[in-house]
Design a protein around this motif. Structure first.
Motif, short mmCIF file in Angstrom:
data_model
loop_
_atom_site.label_atom_id
_atom_site.label_comp_id
_atom_site.label_asym_id
_atom_site.label_seq_id
_atom_site.Cartn_x
_atom_site.Cartn_y
_atom_site.Cartn_z
N MET A 202 0.83 -1.20 0.00
CA MET A 202 0.00 0.00 0.00
C MET A 202 0.86 1.25 0.00
N ILE A 203 0.28 2.32 -0.50
CA ILE A 203 0.94 3.63 -0.51
C ILE A 203 -0.01 4.63 0.12
N PHE A 204 0.53 5.45 1.02
CA PHE A 204 -0.26 6.52 1.61
C PHE A 204 0.26 7.86 1.09
N PHE A 205 -0.66 8.80 0.96
CA PHE A 205 -0.32 10.09 0.38
C PHE A 205 0.78 10.80 1.17
N ASP A 206 0.85 10.55 2.48
CA ASP A 206 1.89 11.19 3.31
C ASP A 206 3.28 10.89 2.78
N SER A 207 3.50 9.64 2.31
CA SER A 207 4.83 9.26 1.83
C SER A 207 5.14 9.92 0.49
N LYS B 293 4.88 -6.22 5.68
CA LYS B 293 5.11 -5.25 6.75
C LYS B 293 3.85 -4.46 7.11
N LEU B 294 2.81 -4.64 6.33
CA LEU B 294 1.61 -3.83 6.50
C LEU B 294 0.79 -4.33 7.69
N LYS B 295 0.38 -3.42 8.53
CA LYS B 295 -0.49 -3.74 9.65
C LYS B 295 -1.86 -3.13 9.38
N CYS B 296 -2.88 -3.97 9.47
CA CYS B 296 -4.24 -3.55 9.13
C CYS B 296 -5.18 -3.80 10.30
N VAL B 297 -6.40 -3.29 10.16
CA VAL B 297 -7.46 -3.55 11.13
C VAL B 297 -8.68 -4.06 10.37
N ALA B 298 -9.57 -4.69 11.11
CA ALA B 298 -10.82 -5.18 10.54
C ALA B 298 -11.95 -4.24 10.95
N PRO B 299 -13.06 -4.24 10.23
CA PRO B 299 -14.16 -3.33 10.57
C PRO B 299 -14.67 -3.47 12.00
N ASP B 300 -14.62 -4.69 12.56
CA ASP B 300 -15.15 -4.91 13.91
C ASP B 300 -14.11 -4.70 15.01
N MET C 129 -0.99 3.43 14.34
CA MET C 129 -0.54 4.76 13.93
C MET C 129 0.63 5.23 14.78
N ARG C 130 0.54 5.00 16.07
CA ARG C 130 1.62 5.41 16.97
C ARG C 130 2.89 4.61 16.69
N GLU C 131 2.74 3.31 16.54
CA GLU C 131 3.91 2.44 16.39
C GLU C 131 4.64 2.70 15.08
N GLN C 132 3.88 2.90 13.98
CA GLN C 132 4.49 3.06 12.67
C GLN C 132 4.54 4.51 12.21
N GLU C 133 4.08 5.43 13.08
CA GLU C 133 4.09 6.86 12.78
C GLU C 133 3.36 7.15 11.46
N LEU C 134 2.15 6.61 11.36
CA LEU C 134 1.30 6.81 10.19
C LEU C 134 0.12 7.70 10.57
N SER C 135 -0.50 8.30 9.56
CA SER C 135 -1.69 9.11 9.81
C SER C 135 -2.95 8.36 9.36
N GLN C 136 -2.79 7.15 8.84
CA GLN C 136 -3.94 6.36 8.44
C GLN C 136 -3.58 4.87 8.42
N VAL C 137 -4.62 4.06 8.58
CA VAL C 137 -4.44 2.61 8.64
C VAL C 137 -5.50 1.96 7.75
N PRO C 138 -5.11 1.01 6.89
CA PRO C 138 -6.10 0.35 6.03
C PRO C 138 -7.00 -0.61 6.81
N VAL C 139 -8.22 -0.73 6.32
CA VAL C 139 -9.19 -1.66 6.90
C VAL C 139 -9.40 -2.80 5.90
N MET C 140 -9.17 -4.03 6.35
CA MET C 140 -9.25 -5.18 5.44
C MET C 140 -10.29 -6.18 5.94
N GLN C 141 -10.96 -6.81 4.98
CA GLN C 141 -11.94 -7.85 5.29
C GLN C 141 -11.92 -8.88 4.17
N ASP C 142 -11.75 -10.13 4.54
CA ASP C 142 -11.70 -11.24 3.57
C ASP C 142 -10.64 -11.01 2.49
#
Length: 375
Positions: free
Chosen positions: A294-299, A322-329, A339-352
């Motif tokens: 994934m690519i985030f606009f910040d980079s 290396k990507l860390k994601c979250v699920a909707p639930d 965000m704190r650990e990887q110093e990101l301003s956004q995190v992708p949400v993945m399902q299936d």
């Protein structure tokens, strides 16, 4: 609390940093040892010898501060809590952890690890002094240095157990309150109040020193008290934030899904055709139906213009491994910790196996503002 520092290397995989403010206390400690401690004991020493002994002793002192923070960090790692860095700064050291301990007992052990380390070091160093105090020459000098370091380590161990949150003693107090009540937020509130009272006492002592004409010690105590007060307030606010995020789900705030782009797409085209015209913030790099990264606009903002024209998206993306994601639930606190650990301003949400949305810092801030408005 210690602020950003200059990275010097890694210890047990943890980044070790020195904040520029550390030079102030290092120079002051060296000067105090050279012009006071060693010069009074060894009257025949040259200024160069006093300074050399002062520098070595100061470095060993801050090595003990580093060991103190390392013990906190090692315990945290064993408990499954990520440690981002250890930074030495003007008021000592700080280990930056990605999240709070999961249990009261975990925090109790983690908080005690540092002071106990200093007490053990102090006992060992004073024992070394007892064994070398009748020696002359180099052995005698080592013994004199060990005596000072032993007393300082004992003082650090005792002072850190003062119940002024977020000092180690304050964290021990919070862990006890947390264990009894089962509520981390309320335990932090009480520990923070005690911490602010302790900070007020330290500031009052500083003012008394200043009124008595001792400006140096007075300013030092006043600054230390001010630092402790602000640290207690900010630590409680962080726990309030974590508590809020633990009561909401990712699905409540997640935004638009990421645009899919191929790995061989040029970065310049990505910016000109996807990011700028539509304000897209994240991009899923996929090939053959599988997520490559994934690519985030910040980079993209940090890339110089020449690099944009030469690189493709697969060269700057965060790989799927290396990507860390979250699920909707998932709870929002999980996204915030990433965000704190990887110093990101956004995190992708993945399902299936598909990217279905994104959680960004703006969405979290909107939730915080909404919550604040209800109070």
């Amino acid at each position: 609390m210690g602020g950003k520092g200059i990275p010097l290397g890694r210890i047990f995989g943890i980044v070790f940093c020195v904040n520029p403010s550390w030079l102030i206390i290092f120079i002051f400690t060296t000067w105090t040892l050279a012009s006071g401690y060693y010069s009074r004991i060894y009257l025949d020493w040259s200024p160069a010898a006093n300074i050399t002994a002062g520098v070595i002793t100061s470095l060993l002192f801050f090595a003990s501060v580093l060991v103190h923070e390392l013990m906190h960090s090692v315990v945290a790692l064993r408990q499954g809590v990520a440690v981002k860095s250890i930074t030495l700064f003007i008021f000592g050291g700080i280990a930056e952890i990605a999240e709070e301990p999961k249990k009261a007992s975990d925090e109790f052990v983690m908080a005690l690890a540092g002071p106990v380390t200093n007490l053990v070091l102090g006992a060992i160093l004073l024992g070394l002094w007892l064994g070398l105090r009748d020696f002359g020459g180099v052995g005698g000098v080592i013994g004199i240095g060990a005596y000072w370091l032993g007393l300082v380590n004992l003082s650090l161990g005792i002072c850190n157990m003062v119940p002024g949150f977020p000092l180690d003693g304050g964290r021990v107090l919070r862990s006890i309150l947390w264990g009894r009540s089962g509520n981390l937020c309320s335990a932090t509130r009480v520990a923070s109040i005690v911490g602010r009272v302790v900070a007020g006492v330290v500031i009052f002592v500083g003012v008394c020193f200043i009124l008595a004409g001792d400006w140096l010690n007075g300013m030092w105590f006043a600054l230390m008290g001010w630092f402790l007060y602000n640290a207690a307030v900010s630590s409680y606010r962080q726990i309030q934030l974590d508590d809020l995020m633990s009561r909401h789900k990712v699905i409540e705030v997640m935004g638009q899904s990421c645009v899919v782009v191929p790995p061989d797409l040029g970065v310049a085209r990505l910016i000109n055709e996807y990011a700028q015209p539509h304000g897209q913030q994240c991009f899923a790099v996929m090939q053959g139906g599988s997520l490559e990264g994934m690519i985030f606009f910040d980079s993209l903002r940090t890339l110089i213009r020449d690099a944009r024209n030469k690189q493709t998206v697969d060269q700057i993306m965060i790989s799927a491994e290396k990507l860390k994601c979250v699920a909707p639930d998932d709870e929002l606190i999980k996204a915030l910790n990433i965000m704190r650990e990887q110093e990101l301003s956004q995190v992708p949400v993945m399902q299936d196996g598909y990217v279905v949305g994104v959680v960004n810092i703006e969405k979290l801030q909107a939730l915080i503002d909404q919550h604040s408005g209800k109070k």
